[in-house]
Design an enzyme around this catalytic site. Structure first.
Site, PDB file in Angstrom:
ATOM      1  N   CYS A   1     -15.903   2.337  -7.795  1.00  0.00           N
ATOM      2  CA  CYS A   1     -15.230   3.437  -8.316  1.00  0.00           C
ATOM      3  C   CYS A   1     -15.206   3.863  -9.627  1.00  0.00           C
ATOM      4  O   CYS A   1     -15.860   2.668 -10.613  1.00  0.00           O
ATOM      5  CB  CYS A   1     -13.487   3.151  -7.709  1.00  0.00           C
ATOM      6  SG  CYS A   1     -13.151   1.502  -8.713  1.00  0.00           S
TER       7      CYS A   1
ATOM      8  N   CYS B   1      -8.702  -0.700 -16.021  1.00  0.00           N
ATOM      9  CA  CYS B   1      -8.806   0.498 -15.345  1.00  0.00           C
ATOM     10  C   CYS B   1      -7.610   1.639 -15.844  1.00  0.00           C
ATOM     11  O   CYS B   1      -6.498   1.111 -15.789  1.00  0.00           O
ATOM     12  CB  CYS B   1      -8.615   0.509 -13.840  1.00  0.00           C
ATOM     13  SG  CYS B   1      -8.631   2.089 -12.974  1.00  0.00           S
TER      14      CYS B   1
ATOM     15  N   HIS C   1      -2.223 -12.242  -8.015  1.00  0.00           N
ATOM     16  CA  HIS C   1      -3.478 -11.407  -8.158  1.00  0.00           C
ATOM     17  C   HIS C   1      -3.558 -11.050  -9.763  1.00  0.00           C
ATOM     18  O   HIS C   1      -2.511 -10.642 -10.506  1.00  0.00           O
ATOM     19  CB  HIS C   1      -3.432 -10.095  -7.252  1.00  0.00           C
ATOM     20  CG  HIS C   1      -4.722  -9.377  -7.414  1.00  0.00           C
ATOM     21  ND1 HIS C   1      -4.777  -8.433  -8.421  1.00  0.00           N
ATOM     22  CD2 HIS C   1      -5.794  -9.281  -6.661  1.00  0.00           C
ATOM     23  CE1 HIS C   1      -6.192  -7.660  -8.297  1.00  0.00           C
ATOM     24  NE2 HIS C   1      -6.476  -8.274  -7.085  1.00  0.00           N
TER      25      HIS C   1
ATOM     26  N   GLU D   1      -4.183  -8.359 -11.282  1.00  0.00           N
ATOM     27  CA  GLU D   1      -3.620  -7.170 -11.756  1.00  0.00           C
ATOM     28  C   GLU D   1      -1.971  -7.258 -11.784  1.00  0.00           C
ATOM     29  O   GLU D   1      -1.322  -6.650 -12.609  1.00  0.00           O
ATOM     30  CB  GLU D   1      -4.050  -6.077 -10.721  1.00  0.00           C
ATOM     31  CG  GLU D   1      -3.262  -4.713 -10.821  1.00  0.00           C
ATOM     32  CD  GLU D   1      -3.546  -3.585 -10.044  1.00  0.00           C
ATOM     33  OE1 GLU D   1      -2.677  -2.717  -9.742  1.00  0.00           O
ATOM     34  OE2 GLU D   1      -4.532  -3.559  -9.453  1.00  0.00           O
TER      35      GLU D   1
ATOM     36  N   THR E   1      -2.517  -1.343  -7.428  1.00  0.00           N
ATOM     37  CA  THR E   1      -3.308  -0.011  -7.151  1.00  0.00           C
ATOM     38  C   THR E   1      -3.985  -0.318  -5.926  1.00  0.00           C
ATOM     39  O   THR E   1      -4.743   0.540  -5.630  1.00  0.00           O
ATOM     40  CB  THR E   1      -4.138   0.264  -8.526  1.00  0.00           C
ATOM     41  OG1 THR E   1      -4.875  -0.776  -8.583  1.00  0.00           O
ATOM     42  CG2 THR E   1      -3.190   0.676  -9.696  1.00  0.00           C
TER      43      THR E   1
ATOM     44  N   CYS F   1      -4.235   3.607  -5.873  1.00  0.00           N
ATOM     45  CA  CYS F   1      -5.453   4.530  -6.585  1.00  0.00           C
ATOM     46  C   CYS F   1      -6.215   5.374  -5.867  1.00  0.00           C
ATOM     47  O   CYS F   1      -5.987   4.939  -4.450  1.00  0.00           O
ATOM     48  CB  CYS F   1      -6.418   4.013  -7.498  1.00  0.00           C
ATOM     49  SG  CYS F   1      -7.450   3.008  -6.601  1.00  0.00           S
TER      50      CYS F   1
ATOM     51  N   SER G   1      -8.855  -7.504  -3.469  1.00  0.00           N
ATOM     52  CA  SER G   1      -7.779  -7.133  -2.690  1.00  0.00           C
ATOM     53  C   SER G   1      -7.988  -6.048  -2.146  1.00  0.00           C
ATOM     54  O   SER G   1      -7.911  -5.750  -0.838  1.00  0.00           O
ATOM     55  CB  SER G   1      -6.458  -6.702  -3.584  1.00  0.00           C
ATOM     56  OG  SER G   1      -5.462  -6.238  -3.226  1.00  0.00           O
ATOM     57  N   ASN G   2      -8.867  -4.991  -2.748  1.00  0.00           N
ATOM     58  CA  ASN G   2      -9.160  -3.712  -1.993  1.00  0.00           C
ATOM     59  C   ASN G   2      -9.930  -4.043  -0.745  1.00  0.00           C
ATOM     60  O   ASN G   2     -10.038  -3.320   0.267  1.00  0.00           O
ATOM     61  CB  ASN G   2      -9.553  -2.577  -2.975  1.00  0.00           C
ATOM     62  CG  ASN G   2     -11.086  -2.573  -3.443  1.00  0.00           C
ATOM     63  OD1 ASN G   2     -11.895  -2.314  -2.624  1.00  0.00           O
ATOM     64  ND2 ASN G   2     -11.102  -3.339  -4.575  1.00  0.00           N
TER      65      ASN G   2
ATOM     66  N   SER H   1     -15.464  -2.943  -5.814  1.00  0.00           N
ATOM     67  CA  SER H   1     -16.299  -3.537  -6.995  1.00  0.00           C
ATOM     68  C   SER H   1     -17.669  -4.064  -6.338  1.00  0.00           C
ATOM     69  O   SER H   1     -18.085  -4.958  -6.983  1.00  0.00           O
ATOM     70  CB  SER H   1     -15.312  -4.692  -7.550  1.00  0.00           C
ATOM     71  OG  SER H   1     -14.762  -5.697  -6.215  1.00  0.00           O
TER      72      SER H   1
END
Length: 314
Positions: A17, A101, A129, A131, A170, A200, A229-230, A273
């Site tokens: 991203c 980010c 996490h 973030e 996000t 996001c 996570s994503n 990522s």
């Protein structure tokens, strides 16, 4: 010997991203500007291939700031850091570059605005996490409460006159977050939220693409790291949307080829990522073993770019 036929359906968008592109470029440009070594606090993004590639160029990854010498630049990861980290860097008179980010930074600023208005912030996210640690570290201890599930919401207890707001990590599952948010709004009608969704665009787009692919395949591979996570959410989305097996793999070497016995259609996506070269690696390995056809299913186009820190432009 005749090869088994296999169709691969590639989800689009997938992979890097804009925030990940920017974070990696910050490390690369810092190496050009300052020379090696450049220190990086935590993995710049959650992908070992990316981290090792940057190490080969002269980046040194550390867990904490006190492992960095004061005469070399340090980069903070894309996930964001508590305010105490740049404060410590300034105290030590270090050169630092923040690769957080911009969409994570937006969550930070939103939480600060709610706090300034006297609201307690409920953060939807995953404990531990980076973030979440970074977001909670923007405010004083006790200013935020973390919830991970609908069950966590049921346990919350605030005074009736307590003003409340919410924020989210996000990279969450869009569907799971919707359920948690509905539970919060039902329990706390006074709850304030961000003007725009915190999850996001890249997370949302990749999950939507994976849903579309999962409905049309027999099995899915998600290329990404186990601490991403994503990427893990993409596995969940594939399993739920397609009612199919789905595997998170970092590299082609992790594939158990027996997974593909009797499989006609394989869906592939990659976390935000994970570089495209790892997708190509899997496709080429499949081409060697199968009579392969590759299709693309694209549900959104992305053309977002984020600016580099001013220090790298000077």
């Amino acid at each position: 010997m005749t090869k088994q036929k296999l169709e691969i359906v590639l989800a689009g968008p997938r992979g890097f991203c804009a925030g990940v592109d920017r974070a990696i470029l910050i490390v690369e440009e810092a190496l050009k500007k300052f020379g090696a070594p450049v220190y990086v606090r935590h993995e710049i993004v959650h992908n070992r291939y990316v981290v090792e590639s940057l190490e080969n160029k002269g980046a040194i990854f550390v867990d904490e700031l006190d492992e960095c010498p004061t005469d070399r630049p340090v980069v903070f990861s894309a996930h964001g850091v508590p305010k105490s980290v740049p404060e410590a860097a300034e105290k030590r008179q270090m050169i630092y570059l923040d690769a957080t980010c911009p969409l994570v930074s937006k969550v930070h600023r939103g939480a600060e605005r709610h706090f300034e208005k006297g609201r307690h912030i409920i953060l939807i996210g995953h404990a531990g996490h980076p973030e979440v640690i970074g977001t909670m570290g923007q405010l004083n201890d006790g200013a935020m409460t973390l919830v991970e599930t609908v069950e966590d919401v049921e346990k919350l207890d605030f005074p009736e006159d307590q003003e409340l707001a919410y924020a989210t990590q996000t990279t969450l599952s869009v569907d799971e977050t919707k359920d948690i948010l509905e539970a919060l709004q039902a329990k706390f009608p006074q709850l304030q939220g961000p003007k725009r969704e915190d999850i996001c665009y890249a997370t949302t787009n990749r999950q939507a693409a994976m849903k579309a692919v999962a409905e049309d395949v027999d099995l899915a591979f998600i290329i990404g790291a186990p601490n991403s996570s994503n990427s893990k959410r993409l596995v969940d989305v594939a399993k739920q949307a397609g009612d199919i097996p789905a595997y998170l793999i970092q590299r082609v070497s992790e594939i158990d080829w027996s997974w593909l016995d009797g499989i006609d259609k394989l869906g592939i996506s990659a976390g935000a990522s994970a570089p495209e070269i790892l997708v190509e690696e899997v496709i080429e390995a499949c081409r060697e073993k199968f009579d392969l056809t590759v299709f693309h299913k694209v549900t959104a186009e992305e053309n977002i770019e984020f600016k580099l820190p001013r220090l790298l432009k000077d």
